[in-house]
Design a protein around this motif. Structure first.
Motif, PDB file in Angstrom:
ATOM      1  N   THR A 118       2.409   6.930   7.431  1.00 14.18           N
ATOM      2  CA  THR A 118       2.439   7.010   5.968  1.00 14.18           C
ATOM      3  C   THR A 118       1.803   5.822   5.267  1.00 14.18           C
ATOM      4  O   THR A 118       1.409   5.943   4.106  1.00 14.18           O
ATOM      5  CB  THR A 118       3.903   7.121   5.487  1.00 14.18           C
ATOM      6  N   ASN A 119       1.755   4.663   5.914  1.00 12.93           N
ATOM      7  CA  ASN A 119       1.221   3.442   5.289  1.00 12.93           C
ATOM      8  C   ASN A 119       1.934   3.100   3.976  1.00 12.93           C
ATOM      9  O   ASN A 119       1.329   2.536   3.057  1.00 12.93           O
ATOM     10  CB  ASN A 119      -0.281   3.589   5.039  1.00 12.93           C
ATOM     11  N   GLY A 120       3.216   3.481   3.878  1.00 10.36           N
ATOM     12  CA  GLY A 120       3.994   3.156   2.683  1.00 10.36           C
ATOM     13  C   GLY A 120       3.822   4.140   1.540  1.00 10.36           C
ATOM     14  O   GLY A 120       4.347   3.912   0.444  1.00 10.36           O
ATOM     15  N   TYR A 121       3.107   5.255   1.769  1.00 12.44           N
ATOM     16  CA  TYR A 121       2.907   6.254   0.720  1.00 12.44           C
ATOM     17  C   TYR A 121       3.918   7.392   0.866  1.00 12.44           C
ATOM     18  O   TYR A 121       4.654   7.480   1.846  1.00 12.44           O
ATOM     19  CB  TYR A 121       1.482   6.822   0.785  1.00 12.44           C
ATOM     20  N   GLY A 122       3.937   8.281  -0.117  1.00 14.27           N
ATOM     21  CA  GLY A 122       4.770   9.464  -0.044  1.00 14.27           C
ATOM     22  C   GLY A 122       6.169   9.275  -0.597  1.00 14.27           C
ATOM     23  O   GLY A 122       6.466   8.300  -1.292  1.00 14.27           O
ATOM     24  N   HIS A 127       7.375   2.953  -0.351  1.00  9.34           N
ATOM     25  CA  HIS A 127       7.989   1.680  -0.718  1.00  9.34           C
ATOM     26  C   HIS A 127       7.630   1.310  -2.155  1.00  9.34           C
ATOM     27  O   HIS A 127       6.579   1.707  -2.669  1.00  9.34           O
ATOM     28  CB  HIS A 127       7.518   0.560   0.213  1.00  9.34           C
ATOM     29  N   GLY A 128       8.509   0.530  -2.771  1.00  9.53           N
ATOM     30  CA  GLY A 128       8.219  -0.069  -4.064  1.00  9.53           C
ATOM     31  C   GLY A 128       7.969   0.916  -5.189  1.00  9.53           C
ATOM     32  O   GLY A 128       8.527   2.018  -5.237  1.00  9.53           O
ATOM     33  N   VAL A 298      -1.270  13.781  -0.153  1.00 12.39           N
ATOM     34  CA  VAL A 298      -1.194  14.343   1.196  1.00 12.39           C
ATOM     35  C   VAL A 298       0.118  13.955   1.876  1.00 12.39           C
ATOM     36  O   VAL A 298       0.799  14.805   2.474  1.00 12.39           O
ATOM     37  CB  VAL A 298      -2.399  13.875   2.038  1.00 12.39           C
ATOM     38  N   THR A 299       0.497  12.686   1.770  1.00 14.94           N
ATOM     39  CA  THR A 299       1.729  12.233   2.430  1.00 14.94           C
ATOM     40  C   THR A 299       2.954  12.881   1.810  1.00 14.94           C
ATOM     41  O   THR A 299       3.896  13.256   2.527  1.00 14.94           O
ATOM     42  CB  THR A 299       1.840  10.699   2.337  1.00 14.94           C
TER      43      THR A 299
END
Length: 418
Positions: A118-122, A127-128, A298-299
């Motif tokens: 995910t690289n922090g997405y979705g 995150h954040g 997408v995520t």
């Protein structure tokens, strides 16, 4: 001098010694540093590098955690590889931390195998500020498309008819419920995300559901848990690479749908969540810091498919298993009557403003909650929980006790297979 001669004469020993020395240096360099002001809860003493992995059953982790709670209490700390994890056991403890103090535990832990995807997405593992905006947008959009309203009931009822037709086609013969039930759940998500349902034999639809099932299976394996404990070994071949390959394939399939919706987008006719996302992205096109971009779209779609499809289908399949194992329950399948005196069905599916079978499913979900895979919350501010200090960072893993079903039936956890 003799030691150097010994190593020089044995290349294998030299390599092993170098690796051991490298691991030791890495451990002492990156191991978590305890905060002087906030001491973590007590727990078993960890070993260098492996932490407490040698004492845990990675296939049935919850059993090991419940045994440790007897010795260390309802809040304790374990170390998985190089990562410290705070474990909360028991309903009251989990509720106090994750419900009563939800804001303090709102962040999601950065689990290596999920961060890789995910690289922090979705929505599920974001995150954040990005996570906050995606969550707010998704909840609003889902409500607009009928979540919690009569319109979503109609879609569920329609899909239930297709599922019943598939079950009847087996003419009473034994069959695996995984594929048809998962397809039915996925189609309800599709009707919201894409604006339409798919035939159960559609090749693209079957591919997406297959990849989701496979990834959920792989995420529960001990090999992936070992990767999470030692992410710096990710360059080695392993199950985590197969998960990433499956995710890449899903991304490509969803991007194809995204491009089709982009061509036919009409702001006066928003038919799906993807359309709503594209419209929101147009509105924020001048905002350079906007979180409405392809990666989040997408995520988020994959998160909706994974969360909605797996949890709901698992719930229904466990319910079917219990009904098959305990025939007395089958004699009165509308369990609503036991909990709502005077309940009378208005039609085969609904009663009043509430759908009987929808409520029944929620009832099963409460008791089969321990079979679901859940995201791991983490503390994003320094706080104290039940007298223990928690600094920002350590993940909090909940291990609530199971609730008994009528007749003393207790739902077993989802089996983990290699």
């Amino acid at each position: 001098m003799s030691l150097l001669c010994f190593f020089g004469s044995d290349t294998v020993t030299l390599v092993l010694f170098s690796l051991l020395a490298g691991f030791c240096l890495l451990y002492f360099y990156i191991r978590p540093k305890p905060s002087a002001a906030f001491k973590l809860p007590p727990g078993p003493a960890p070993l260098p590098l492996i932490g407490n992995l040698h004492t845990l059953d990675l296939k049935m982790l919850y059993k090991s955690l419940m045994e440790l709670s007897v010795q260390y209490g309802s809040v304790f700390t374990i170390q998985l590889g190089l990562e410290k994890v705070v474990v909360l056991t028991g309903y009251k403890t989990v509720k106090e931390a994750l419900v009563d103090r939800a804001d303090e535990f709102a962040e999601r832990a950065k689990i290596p195998v999920l961060e890789m995807q995910t690289n922090g997405y979705g929505i599920s593992f974001g995150h954040g500020e990005s996570w906050k905006q995606m969550r707010r947008f998704t909840l609003m959009t889902l409500r607009d498309f009928g979540m919690g309203k009569k319109t979503i009931e109609d879609k569920i009822t329609e899909e239930a008819k297709f599922l019943v037709h598939i079950i009847q086609s087996y003419q009473g013969q034994p069959f695996d419920t995984t594929e048809p039930v998962t397809s039915a759940m996925a189609n309800i998500i599709c009707s919201i995300v894409f604006g339409d349902r798919f035939d159960y034999k559609d090749q693209i639809f079957c591919t997406i559901t297959k990849l989701i099932r496979e990834n959920f299976h792989l995420l529960g394996t001990s090999k992936v848990q070992m990767y999470n404990a030692f992410p710096f070994l990710g360059f080695l071949p392993g199950t985590h690479k197969k998960i990433f390959e499956n995710r890449t394939q899903m991304v490509q399939l969803i991007l194809n749908f995204y491009k089709e919706h982009e061509k036919t987008l009409n702001e006066n006719d928003i038919r799906s969540l993807i359309d709503a996302f594209l419209l929101k992205r147009q509105e924020e096109s001048k905002n350079s810091d906007s979180h409405f971009h392809d990666n989040n779209l997408v995520t988020s779609v994959i998160n909706l498919f994974a969360a909605g499809t797996d949890t709901s289908s698992s719930t229904l399949r466990w319910a079917i298993l219990f009904l098959a194992k305990y025939p007395k329950i089958q004699s009165n399948p509308l369990l609503e009557r036991h909990f709502r005196p005077g309940w009378q069905p208005r039609d085969p599916f609904c009663s009043g403003n509430m759908c009987g079978r929808t409520n029944q499913t929620h009832w099963w979900r409460r008791y089969i909650y321990s079979t679901q895979t859940r995201s791991t919350p983490t503390c994003h501010t320094q706080t104290a929980d039940r007298g223990h200090g928690l600094s920002a960072g350590p993940a909090a893993q909940g291990a609530p006790h199971s609730h008994p079903l009528p007749g003393g039936i207790c739902p077993p956890p989802r089996p983990v297979q290699e």
